[in-house]
Design a protein around this motif. Structure first.
Motif, PDB file in Angstrom:
ATOM      1  N   LYS A 264       0.760  -1.068   0.040  1.00  0.00           N
ATOM      2  CA  LYS A 264      -0.024  -0.023   0.008  1.00  0.00           C
ATOM      3  C   LYS A 264       0.828   1.359   0.022  1.00  0.00           C
ATOM      4  O   LYS A 264       1.832   1.310   0.737  1.00  0.00           O
ATOM      5  CB  LYS A 264      -1.069  -0.134   1.143  1.00  0.00           C
ATOM      6  N   LYS A 265       0.434   2.289  -0.864  1.00  0.00           N
ATOM      7  CA  LYS A 265       1.016   3.574  -1.002  1.00  0.00           C
ATOM      8  C   LYS A 265       0.539   4.579  -0.796  1.00  0.00           C
ATOM      9  O   LYS A 265      -0.522   4.870  -1.625  1.00  0.00           O
ATOM     10  CB  LYS A 265       1.983   3.530  -2.413  1.00  0.00           C
ATOM     11  N   GLU A 266       0.794   5.416   0.157  1.00  0.00           N
ATOM     12  CA  GLU A 266       0.020   6.703   0.485  1.00  0.00           C
ATOM     13  C   GLU A 266       0.659   7.710  -0.160  1.00  0.00           C
ATOM     14  O   GLU A 266       1.937   8.076  -0.484  1.00  0.00           O
ATOM     15  CB  GLU A 266       0.048   6.995   1.732  1.00  0.00           C
ATOM     16  N   VAL A 267      -0.341   8.633  -0.673  1.00  0.00           N
ATOM     17  CA  VAL A 267       0.324   9.783  -1.538  1.00  0.00           C
ATOM     18  C   VAL A 267      -0.768  11.068  -1.088  1.00  0.00           C
ATOM     19  O   VAL A 267      -1.862  10.727  -0.426  1.00  0.00           O
ATOM     20  CB  VAL A 267       0.178   9.773  -3.052  1.00  0.00           C
ATOM     21  N   SER A 268      -0.163  12.041  -1.217  1.00  0.00           N
ATOM     22  CA  SER A 268      -1.001  13.490  -0.925  1.00  0.00           C
ATOM     23  C   SER A 268      -1.104  14.372  -2.248  1.00  0.00           C
ATOM     24  O   SER A 268      -0.201  14.574  -2.956  1.00  0.00           O
ATOM     25  CB  SER A 268      -0.002  14.275   0.168  1.00  0.00           C
ATOM     26  N   VAL A 269      -2.339  14.812  -2.175  1.00  0.00           N
ATOM     27  CA  VAL A 269      -2.714  15.362  -3.752  1.00  0.00           C
ATOM     28  C   VAL A 269      -3.139  16.907  -3.393  1.00  0.00           C
ATOM     29  O   VAL A 269      -4.074  16.914  -2.444  1.00  0.00           O
ATOM     30  CB  VAL A 269      -3.763  14.405  -4.444  1.00  0.00           C
ATOM     31  N   GLU A 270      -2.796  17.781  -4.165  1.00  0.00           N
ATOM     32  CA  GLU A 270      -3.136  19.190  -3.944  1.00  0.00           C
ATOM     33  C   GLU A 270      -4.018  19.436  -5.039  1.00  0.00           C
ATOM     34  O   GLU A 270      -3.316  19.549  -6.213  1.00  0.00           O
ATOM     35  CB  GLU A 270      -2.009  20.138  -3.605  1.00  0.00           C
ATOM     36  N   ALA A 271      -5.165  19.784  -4.931  1.00  0.00           N
ATOM     37  CA  ALA A 271      -6.101  20.314  -6.271  1.00  0.00           C
ATOM     38  C   ALA A 271      -5.274  21.567  -6.840  1.00  0.00           C
ATOM     39  O   ALA A 271      -4.668  22.430  -6.324  1.00  0.00           O
ATOM     40  CB  ALA A 271      -7.373  20.507  -5.640  1.00  0.00           C
ATOM     41  N   LYS A 272      -5.835  21.522  -7.955  1.00  0.00           N
ATOM     42  CA  LYS A 272      -5.310  22.720  -8.962  1.00  0.00           C
ATOM     43  C   LYS A 272      -6.132  24.104  -8.356  1.00  0.00           C
ATOM     44  O   LYS A 272      -7.313  24.101  -8.201  1.00  0.00           O
ATOM     45  CB  LYS A 272      -5.669  22.416 -10.629  1.00  0.00           C
ATOM     46  N   LEU A 273      -5.647  25.081  -8.046  1.00  0.00           N
ATOM     47  CA  LEU A 273      -6.100  26.417  -7.510  1.00  0.00           C
ATOM     48  C   LEU A 273      -6.987  26.932  -8.698  1.00  0.00           C
ATOM     49  O   LEU A 273      -6.839  26.842  -9.770  1.00  0.00           O
ATOM     50  CB  LEU A 273      -5.049  27.484  -7.205  1.00  0.00           C
ATOM     51  N   LYS A 274      -8.179  27.147  -8.212  1.00  0.00           N
ATOM     52  CA  LYS A 274      -9.174  27.925  -9.268  1.00  0.00           C
ATOM     53  C   LYS A 274      -9.329  29.418  -8.973  1.00  0.00           C
ATOM     54  O   LYS A 274      -8.845  29.735  -7.868  1.00  0.00           O
ATOM     55  CB  LYS A 274     -10.588  27.263  -8.983  1.00  0.00           C
ATOM     56  N   ASN A 275     -10.074  30.027  -9.926  1.00  0.00           N
ATOM     57  CA  ASN A 275     -10.270  31.341  -9.523  1.00  0.00           C
ATOM     58  C   ASN A 275     -11.330  31.576  -8.349  1.00  0.00           C
ATOM     59  O   ASN A 275     -12.083  30.901  -8.447  1.00  0.00           O
ATOM     60  CB  ASN A 275     -11.045  31.960 -10.780  1.00  0.00           C
ATOM     61  N   THR A 276     -11.198  32.625  -7.578  1.00  0.00           N
ATOM     62  CA  THR A 276     -12.157  32.818  -6.498  1.00  0.00           C
ATOM     63  C   THR A 276     -13.638  33.323  -7.266  1.00  0.00           C
ATOM     64  O   THR A 276     -13.753  33.729  -8.296  1.00  0.00           O
ATOM     65  CB  THR A 276     -11.789  33.628  -5.775  1.00  0.00           C
ATOM     66  N   LYS A 277     -14.530  33.037  -6.450  1.00  0.00           N
ATOM     67  CA  LYS A 277     -15.892  33.478  -6.855  1.00  0.00           C
ATOM     68  C   LYS A 277     -16.567  34.287  -5.894  1.00  0.00           C
ATOM     69  O   LYS A 277     -15.961  34.353  -4.750  1.00  0.00           O
ATOM     70  CB  LYS A 277     -16.645  32.262  -6.871  1.00  0.00           C
ATOM     71  N   MET A 278     -17.721  35.137  -6.375  1.00  0.00           N
ATOM     72  CA  MET A 278     -18.090  36.163  -5.222  1.00  0.00           C
ATOM     73  C   MET A 278     -19.568  35.805  -5.063  1.00  0.00           C
ATOM     74  O   MET A 278     -20.183  35.393  -6.231  1.00  0.00           O
ATOM     75  CB  MET A 278     -17.789  37.496  -5.581  1.00  0.00           C
ATOM     76  N   THR A 279     -20.330  35.747  -4.006  1.00  0.00           N
ATOM     77  CA  THR A 279     -21.546  35.469  -3.804  1.00  0.00           C
ATOM     78  C   THR A 279     -22.439  36.481  -4.054  1.00  0.00           C
ATOM     79  O   THR A 279     -23.710  36.201  -4.743  1.00  0.00           O
ATOM     80  CB  THR A 279     -21.934  35.139  -2.350  1.00  0.00           C
ATOM     81  N   MET A 280     -22.222  37.708  -4.592  1.00  0.00           N
ATOM     82  CA  MET A 280     -22.800  38.666  -5.073  1.00  0.00           C
ATOM     83  C   MET A 280     -22.043  39.826  -5.933  1.00  0.00           C
ATOM     84  O   MET A 280     -21.171  40.302  -5.431  1.00  0.00           O
ATOM     85  CB  MET A 280     -23.592  39.323  -3.921  1.00  0.00           C
ATOM     86  N   ASN A 281     -22.533  39.625  -7.087  1.00  0.00           N
ATOM     87  CA  ASN A 281     -22.004  40.613  -7.983  1.00  0.00           C
ATOM     88  C   ASN A 281     -22.576  41.734  -8.373  1.00  0.00           C
ATOM     89  O   ASN A 281     -22.144  42.935  -8.386  1.00  0.00           O
ATOM     90  CB  ASN A 281     -21.642  39.935  -9.501  1.00  0.00           C
ATOM     91  N   LEU A 282     -24.007  41.707  -8.029  1.00  0.00           N
ATOM     92  CA  LEU A 282     -24.916  42.926  -8.254  1.00  0.00           C
ATOM     93  C   LEU A 282     -25.461  43.462  -6.856  1.00  0.00           C
ATOM     94  O   LEU A 282     -26.021  42.586  -6.246  1.00  0.00           O
ATOM     95  CB  LEU A 282     -26.143  42.563  -9.273  1.00  0.00           C
ATOM     96  N   GLY A 283     -25.069  44.537  -6.453  1.00  0.00           N
ATOM     97  CA  GLY A 283     -25.295  45.097  -5.067  1.00  0.00           C
ATOM     98  C   GLY A 283     -26.814  45.462  -5.199  1.00  0.00           C
ATOM     99  O   GLY A 283     -27.788  45.192  -6.021  1.00  0.00           O
TER     100      GLY A 283
END
Length: 384
Positions: A264-283
């Motif tokens: 058994k081999k353990e590995v660690s994976v780091e996800a590819k970073l994504k652009n951030t998102k905003m919950t509200m664009n229209l105020g």
């Protein structure tokens, strides 16, 4: 009366003399010597984080009595201009073993005396990585790793000796690991089969076996009865793979159909970073003269980045009397919670825009993504 005055005068004289002898009695050396407070005293550097120091070596090595074990122990420090040393704390527990710190080569042939009459024995090799002190990083940081060496007394089935190579992976890249197997019943690599398997269903890590492929299996000319090959790991198209710890297994099968134990081999994976998102664009849609509260969040969809607001328009300049601030959410540094007041008193009837720039980064792999966000505030004219 004169007697009383004389006594009082004597007491005052003695008290004054006593005070003049040591007026700073009990004061600190700093006060007594007239030195300024050490407000600019340098703060010692903190040790490097565990993520900044890596020991690349297998966690498990399988072997047998009389057969040479050979694998690499390598180190990495992700802080620029910081050197390090690698050492084995208990090398004396492995008679005849050698470790070349320059190349990382560890070699050892187990003797029967260590196993005795038992079927197998497990020994622990203890590794230490220590950084070297420099003027910029004077603090010595230490990372340790334990390697389990399982030695069988006699050969009864093939053995997967080691799986080595970098075990911290980044989504979007491809990686290669090396493995070594032992099959003394085979006469060439054509009589050896090595297969990738999922870890047991009750194992605590998710399987990543579907992304691992065996390649280039060849005879190990330096070690009779042993074979080596490569594992190709393709993460270039695994954009949806989340960060976490994963596992895969390796099994060697002899020409007689006898399978080795699952390695058994353990590995660690780091996800590819994504652009951030905003919950509200229209105020909010406001009428001139109105005041309203706003609240929204900016977050990393992958949930493993560290956000930083690198630029933001001054809302008080755009709409005087308004305010807006952003701080880390309670869940972690992958989310910024923003709140404030929008004041349209004296404003013109139009759409106002507030621009923000957010940096999403990771400390381990040094990924960095910058995203621009815009908050639109629609201000309408007051109805007559």
């Amino acid at each position: 009366m004169k007697l009383v005055l004389a006594l009082l005068t004597s007491l005052m004289f003695l008290t004054a003399c006593e005070m003049q002898q040591d007026p700073l009695s009990g004061a600190s050396d700093q006060v007594r010597e007239g030195r300024l407070p050490d407000t600019n005293k340098p703060v010692p550097e903190k040790p490097l984080s565990k993520e900044a120091m890596q020991i690349d070596a297998p966690v498990l090595v399988n072997g047998r009595v009389g057969s040479q074990m050979e694998f690499k122990i390598l180190g990495r420090v992700m802080t620029p201009d910081v050197g390090f040393t690698l050492s084995i704390d208990n090398l004396a527990d492995f008679p005849g073993a050698t470790f070349d710190a320059a190349t990382g080569d560890f070699k050892w042939t187990p003797v029967k005396a260590l196993v005795g009459g038992r079927p197998s024995v497990e020994l622990v090799l203890r590794i230490t990585l220590a950084t070297q002190s420099t003027e910029k990083n004077p603090t010595i940081s230490v990372e340790k790793k334990a390697i389990s060496l399982v030695i069988v007394n006699s050969y009864s089935k093939p053995i997967v000796n080691t799986v080595t190579g970098q075990a911290q992976w980044l989504v979007g890249k491809n990686y290669t690991m090396e493995f070594q197997v032992e099959d003394i019943d085979a006469f060439s690599e054509d009589e050896v089969a090595v297969m990738v398997r999922d870890c047991p269903s009750n194992y605590y890590s998710d399987s990543i076996a579907h992304l691992v492929e065996v390649k280039n299996l060849k005879t190990d000319t330096a070690n009779p009865g042993k074979y080596k090959g490569e594992l190709s790991i393709g993460l270039s198209s695994a954009d949806m793979l989340p960060s976490g710890n994963y596992c895969f297994g390796l099994v060697a099968v002899s020409k007689h159909g006898v399978s080795s134990d699952l390695y058994k081999k353990e590995v660690s994976v780091e996800a590819k970073l994504k652009n951030t998102k905003m919950t509200m664009n229209l105020g909010p849609v406001l009428t001139v003269g109105e005041i309203a509260q706003v609240a929204f969040s900016i977050y990393d969809p992958s949930g493993n980045g560290i956000l930083a607001m690198t630029a933001m328009d001054d809302i008080a300049t755009i709409l005087p009397g308004s305010s807006l601030s952003c701080k880390y959410g309670s869940g972690g540094k992958y989310q910024l919670d923003c709140s404030g007041i929008i004041n349209t008193t004296g404003a013109e009837a139009k759409v106002y825009t507030l621009s923000m720039e957010v940096e999403n980064s990771t400390s381990r792999s040094k990924q960095k993504v910058t995203t621009k966000h815009t908050l639109r505030i629609n201000v309408k004219a007051a109805t007559p």
